[in-house]
Scaffold this active site. Structure first.
Site, PDB file in Angstrom:
ATOM      1  N   SER A 193       0.155  -8.274  -3.626  1.00 47.91           N
ATOM      2  CA  SER A 193      -1.118  -8.211  -2.919  1.00 47.91           C
ATOM      3  C   SER A 193      -2.242  -8.801  -3.765  1.00 47.91           C
ATOM      4  O   SER A 193      -2.331  -8.557  -4.966  1.00 47.91           O
ATOM      5  CB  SER A 193      -1.438  -6.758  -2.578  1.00 47.91           C
ATOM      6  OG  SER A 193      -2.695  -6.685  -1.961  1.00 47.91           O
TER       7      SER A 193
ATOM      8  N   LYS B 270      -3.204  -9.609   0.915  1.00 52.11           N
ATOM      9  CA  LYS B 270      -4.395  -9.091   0.220  1.00 52.11           C
ATOM     10  C   LYS B 270      -4.863  -7.837   0.960  1.00 52.11           C
ATOM     11  O   LYS B 270      -4.846  -7.807   2.198  1.00 52.11           O
ATOM     12  CB  LYS B 270      -5.479 -10.172   0.241  1.00 52.11           C
ATOM     13  CG  LYS B 270      -6.881  -9.714  -0.142  1.00 52.11           C
ATOM     14  CD  LYS B 270      -7.018  -9.513  -1.621  1.00 52.11           C
ATOM     15  CE  LYS B 270      -8.439  -9.056  -2.024  1.00 52.11           C
ATOM     16  NZ  LYS B 270      -8.435  -8.441  -3.356  1.00 52.11           N
TER      17      LYS B 270
ATOM     18  N   ASN C  12      -3.265   0.813  -0.524  1.00 55.77           N
ATOM     19  CA  ASN C  12      -3.900   0.535  -1.817  1.00 55.77           C
ATOM     20  C   ASN C  12      -4.894   1.647  -2.148  1.00 55.77           C
ATOM     21  O   ASN C  12      -6.074   1.569  -1.795  1.00 55.77           O
ATOM     22  CB  ASN C  12      -4.586  -0.834  -1.790  1.00 55.77           C
ATOM     23  CG  ASN C  12      -5.145  -1.188  -3.152  1.00 55.77           C
ATOM     24  OD1 ASN C  12      -5.058  -0.398  -4.105  1.00 55.77           O
ATOM     25  ND2 ASN C  12      -5.727  -2.364  -3.262  1.00 55.77           N
TER      26      ASN C  12
ATOM     27  N   CYS D 116      -7.245   0.482  -6.195  1.00 58.34           N
ATOM     28  CA  CYS D 116      -8.062  -0.672  -6.588  1.00 58.34           C
ATOM     29  C   CYS D 116      -9.070  -0.235  -7.647  1.00 58.34           C
ATOM     30  O   CYS D 116      -9.840   0.699  -7.427  1.00 58.34           O
ATOM     31  CB  CYS D 116      -8.800  -1.251  -5.387  1.00 58.34           C
ATOM     32  SG  CYS D 116      -9.925  -2.572  -5.890  1.00 58.34           S
TER      33      CYS D 116
ATOM     34  N   THR E 231      -3.389  -3.111 -11.227  1.00 59.47           N
ATOM     35  CA  THR E 231      -3.894  -3.584 -12.523  1.00 59.47           C
ATOM     36  C   THR E 231      -4.426  -2.431 -13.371  1.00 59.47           C
ATOM     37  O   THR E 231      -4.744  -1.360 -12.854  1.00 59.47           O
ATOM     38  CB  THR E 231      -5.036  -4.583 -12.276  1.00 59.47           C
ATOM     39  OG1 THR E 231      -5.995  -3.954 -11.423  1.00 59.47           O
ATOM     40  CG2 THR E 231      -4.523  -5.841 -11.616  1.00 59.47           C
TER      41      THR E 231
ATOM     42  N   GLY F 173      -0.921  -9.790 -15.209  1.00 58.45           N
ATOM     43  CA  GLY F 173      -0.236 -10.820 -15.988  1.00 58.45           C
ATOM     44  C   GLY F 173       0.727 -10.217 -17.003  1.00 58.45           C
ATOM     45  O   GLY F 173       0.873  -8.997 -17.096  1.00 58.45           O
TER      46      GLY F 173
ATOM     47  N   GLY G 265       3.068  -8.567 -14.074  1.00 58.53           N
ATOM     48  CA  GLY G 265       3.344  -9.627 -15.033  1.00 58.53           C
ATOM     49  C   GLY G 265       4.696 -10.290 -14.919  1.00 58.53           C
ATOM     50  O   GLY G 265       5.209 -10.846 -15.894  1.00 58.53           O
TER      51      GLY G 265
ATOM     52  N   GLY H 231       2.818 -11.807  -8.702  1.00 55.51           N
ATOM     53  CA  GLY H 231       1.394 -11.960  -8.409  1.00 55.51           C
ATOM     54  C   GLY H 231       0.713 -13.020  -9.230  1.00 55.51           C
ATOM     55  O   GLY H 231       0.649 -14.185  -8.839  1.00 55.51           O
ATOM     56  N   THR H 232       0.257 -12.650 -10.403  1.00 56.67           N
ATOM     57  CA  THR H 232      -0.570 -13.543 -11.220  1.00 56.67           C
ATOM     58  C   THR H 232       0.109 -14.878 -11.510  1.00 56.67           C
ATOM     59  O   THR H 232      -0.563 -15.906 -11.639  1.00 56.67           O
ATOM     60  CB  THR H 232      -0.949 -12.811 -12.536  1.00 56.67           C
ATOM     61  OG1 THR H 232      -1.595 -11.583 -12.175  1.00 56.67           O
ATOM     62  CG2 THR H 232      -1.881 -13.625 -13.401  1.00 56.67           C
TER      63      THR H 232
HETATM   64  C1  SIN Z   1      -6.841  -4.366  -6.340  1.00 56.60           C
HETATM   65  O1  SIN Z   1      -6.638  -4.562  -7.538  1.00 56.60           O
HETATM   66  O2  SIN Z   1      -6.346  -3.400  -5.769  1.00 56.60           O
HETATM   67  C2  SIN Z   1      -7.691  -5.283  -5.542  1.00 56.60           C
HETATM   68  C3  SIN Z   1      -8.472  -6.228  -6.363  1.00 56.60           C
HETATM   69  C4  SIN Z   1      -9.839  -6.443  -5.801  1.00 56.60           C
HETATM   70  O3  SIN Z   1      -9.987  -7.011  -4.711  1.00 56.60           O
HETATM   71  O4  SIN Z   1     -10.808  -6.006  -6.429  1.00 56.60           O
END
Ligand code: SIN
Length: 313
Positions: free
Chosen positions: A26, A50, A132, A135, A198, A222, A250, A271-272
Site C-alpha cells: 500500500s 494506497k 490501515n 499510518c 513504516t 526500505g 524492505g 513497496g519501496t
Molecule cells: C501509511 O504509512 O500508512 C501511509 C503513508 C501516508 O500516506 O502518510
C-alpha cells in the site's frame, strides 16, 4: 531438485487463494496503473491499493519524502482522491484487468472506517480489505489506533461487521509488544494481519539546520527496516501460528521475500523497491520461485513458518 515449472507459487491469505505470494504494498503504486507498463497486474498476488479515505485529501506539506541510508522517509499524509473517485476510476481499472485488489482503508475514527467498509461492499474485484490503523503521518498519535490494543480492536470489530470480504489489520512496529496488538485484532475478528507499516523517523538537513520533511517526522521504509519487519512476523507467527500474515518491510529480492515466508508470512508485499524498479513485484516473484526450486522446495505453502521448526533441512 524441484524444477522451476514444478514450483507451486499459489498461496492462501486469510482464506483467499492467490496465484502468487507477491503483492504490491500500500502507498507505493497507487492503484496499480503506474505499474502496468512494467508488469501484468493480474499476475501479481494482488494489488494493495494506497489507503483510501472517505473524502479527497491533499496530504501534508512538501517536502514529504527524503532518502536515508538504505531507506526512505515519507510524510505523505494519506493523500488520495477519496472513496467515491476510487470506486469510479481505480477499482474498475483493476477489475477490467482481472487483478485482485486488496483495498487499504484509512479513517480518522471508527465510524469513518465503517463507512469506508460499507461503500466497498459488493465492489468489483475486492479480495480483501487491509485496515490501515497504523499510518504514522496523522495529526495526532491518538489516531494511530495500532498503538493501543483496545483502539485497534474497536476499529477491527466494527470493520469486520461492515465488510463482506476478509479483513487484514495493518500493524505498526512502533509498539512495545506487537504480539499484544496482533492478538487484540485477531480477537476482534481480523482474518489476518499485515505487518509492518513504516517506523516513525526523522532526518535533519545539516545545511539548513532544519528537519528535512515539512511534517518533521515521517515513516521509514526500505531495506533499513527489513530486520525489524522479519522480527515482527516471527514473533507474531510464534505466538499466533494459525493467523495468516501478509509480510512487508524492505523486500528488494526474492531471497528477502523468502525470509518473510520462513518467518511465518503466507504472502508478502513489495513497496519501496518499486521507486527504483517498477517491475520489482514481478521480479521478486520470479526470484522467489528460483530460490524455492534451488532449495528443492515444492511450493510456497511448504515454506511458510519453516524457520520455526526444529532441525534444519
Ligand atoms: C501509511 O504509512 O500508512 C501511509 C503513508 C501516508 O500516506 O502518510
Amino acid at each position: 531438485m524441484t524444477s522451476l515449472a514444478q514450483v507451486g507459487m499459489g498461496t492462501t491469505l486469510a482464506g483467499v487463494a492467490l496465484p502468487s505470494p507477491v503483492l504490491t504494498a500500500s502507498g507505493c503504486s497507487a492503484a496499480g496503473r503506474e505499474l502496468a507498463p512494467y508488469l501484468d497486474v493480474a499476475e501479481l498476488g494482488a494489488v494493495v491499493t494506497k489507503s483510501v479515505m472517505l473524502r479527497p485529501r491533499s496530504g501534508r506539506a512538501t517536502p514529504r519524502m527524503a532518502e536515508t541510508p538504505s531507506g526512505m522517509l515519507n510524510s505523505i499524509g494519506l493523500q488520495g482522491p477519496g472513496i467515491e473517485a476510487f470506486l469510479e476510476h481505480d477499482l474498475p481499472w483493476l477489475a477490467a484487468r482481472a487483478a485482485r485488489a486488496v483495498v487499504s482503508i484509512a479513517g480518522g475514527s471508527v465510524e469513518e472506517f465503517v463507512q469506508l467498509a460499507g461503500r466497498l461492499v459488493g465492489a468489483p474485484g475486492v479480495a480483501l480489505l487491509e485496515v490501515n490503523i497504523s499510518c504514522p503521518n496523522v495529526a495526532s498519535r491518538g489516531q494511530v489506533f495500532a498503538c493501543d490494543p483496545r483502539a485497534a480492536a474497536d476499529v477491527i470489530a466494527a470493520v469486520k461487521d461492515a465488510a463482506d470480504v476478509p479483513v487484514l489489520a495493518k500493524l505498526s512496529p512502533d509498539v512495545t509488544d506487537i504480539v499484544t496488538i496482533a492478538a487484540a485484532c485477531v480477537q476482534a475478528g481480523a482474518d489476518g494481519l499485515s505487518m509492518i507499516n513504516t517506523l516513525l523517523g526523522m532526518a535533519i538537513d545539516t545545511d539548513t539546520l532544519r528537519p528535512i520533511l515539512a511534517g518533521i517526522t515521517g515513516g521509514l521504509s526500505g531495506p533499513a527496516i527489513r530486520p525489524v519487519a522479519v522480527r515482527c512476523v516471527w514473533q507474531v507467527h510464534a505466538a499466533l501460528p494459525e493467523v495468516p500474515i501478509l509480510g512487508m518491510g524492505g523486500i528488494m529480492t526474492g531471497l528477502d521475500a523468502l525470509q518473510f515466508l520462513l518467518a511465518g508470512a503466507s504472502a508478502v508485499s513489495v513497496g519501496t523497491a518499486v521507486f527504483h524498479d517498477p517491475s520489482a513485484p514481478a521480479r521478486v516473484a520470479r526470484e522467489l520461485r528460483d530460490a524455492l526450486a534451488d532449495r528443492g522446495i515444492p511450493g510456497v505453502a511448504d515454506v511458510v513458518g519453516l524457520a520455526h521448526r526444529d532441525g534444519r533441512r
